[in-house]
Write a protein that holds these residues in place. Sequence first.
Motif: not given
Length: 445
Positions: A325-330, A354-365, A393-399
């Motif tokens: 399991r991984v917890l990603v509390d960004v 906008e800066v935060l969402t870029q970082l959040q996506s990178q961390i999740l990926e 989450i939606n972007q991650f699931l699409q990718n």
Amino acid sequence: MNNSRQLAFLALQNIYQQKAYTDIALERVFANFSVSPSNRHLVSELVYGIVRRKRTLDSLINQLATKKATQQPLNLRIILHIGLYQLRYLDKIPESAAVNTSVDLAKENGLSKLSGVVNGILRSYLRLSQKEDPLILPDDFIPRLGVKYSFPDWIVSLFMEQFNLKQTKKLLEWYNQTPSIDLRVNTLKTSRENLQEILLNNDIETTFLPHLPQGLRLTKSAGNITQLDCFKEGLFTIQDGSAQLVAHFLNPQPHETIIDACAAPGGKTTHIAELMEDTGTIIGFDRYSSRLKKVTQNAERLKLTSIKTMEGNVESINWENEVDRVLVDVPCSGLGTLHKNPDIRWHKKPEDIEVLTQLQSQILENSAKWVKNGGVLVYSTCTLNKQENEDIINQFLQNNPSWKLADKNNDSMSNFSIVSKGIVKIFPPVDDMDGFFMAKLIKGD
């Protein structure tokens, strides 16, 4: 020094002049002066309350004074904030005391010539309030809510895009209340009932948090509880109920290997260890070694041995082995914690998102690469902002078509206000805890 209003004045000077965070400014004041528990409570109420209500208080000054709030000498503006806040929001302080102590503050801080101005503005407020609310609100809808509830327009607009008018008003009002303090009982060392009794012996009253088997909530101000022996002995951690939910949502099992991708200062990391009965391995990542020291210190205080730490940039760190399991509390905008962190409403800007969402996506990926097939990843934030939550989450699931949202949530999660497949969102006015977002993702073949 036991003059509460003078101490509040000093803390607010530090906040307005030096851009200090509210909690840091108060810590400095309390470290430099001996303050009784009752005065400590009043100082905290004044400082936190004034920072929360700054836009409303400035609007009142703009209406009652000949100069706008931002054109006033800073010390005079602070004194007017202290006086108006007491008159408008603190029912237990007599009106005469609020006025007279504010006039005294002016005299004690080199503003004797302006003490009459303080007296005149505060008495004008009292005179007008006998007929109706002296606060004149703008005609335009968003600024009207912004002035009334003391929020920048962009935050009001953001909430209005996600919630209806009634929900938004309740949310803004909830964020202006004095926050509760929640505790997480270390059930490896004691029971919730036993800790409740120990705290009661220290004149600290608590109540059980529903749906949280380790949760207690203080029912009144209790001073600095980190000085209690039971805290130093590791019987509990100070952690909001919403943050406690995250580890339960992850649902760690004994002997698993788990990564907490953004671990510092360790509240959720240590909770995972407690739920695993301190078996298996929990690896806490963070980009700063100084922050990881707090994780280690918390683990040592709680007598937990299953936690290891590793320094690195979570959005790019390579991890060769796959874990359960991984917890990603960004890192996030914190718009679920605006009552506890009032500075956020004035420091954060729309462009920060906008800066935060870029970082959040990178961390999740990147974090998703560490999970074995059939494993679990929980993505969480302490914000109520679709851009940082559902959109990520939606972007991650699409990718990543091999990932999907969990088919069902833990049974206890169904008690909260906004629940859907694999997602729980905590709405503060209904759930009476910090705003949080959690999504549980499962990795397939």
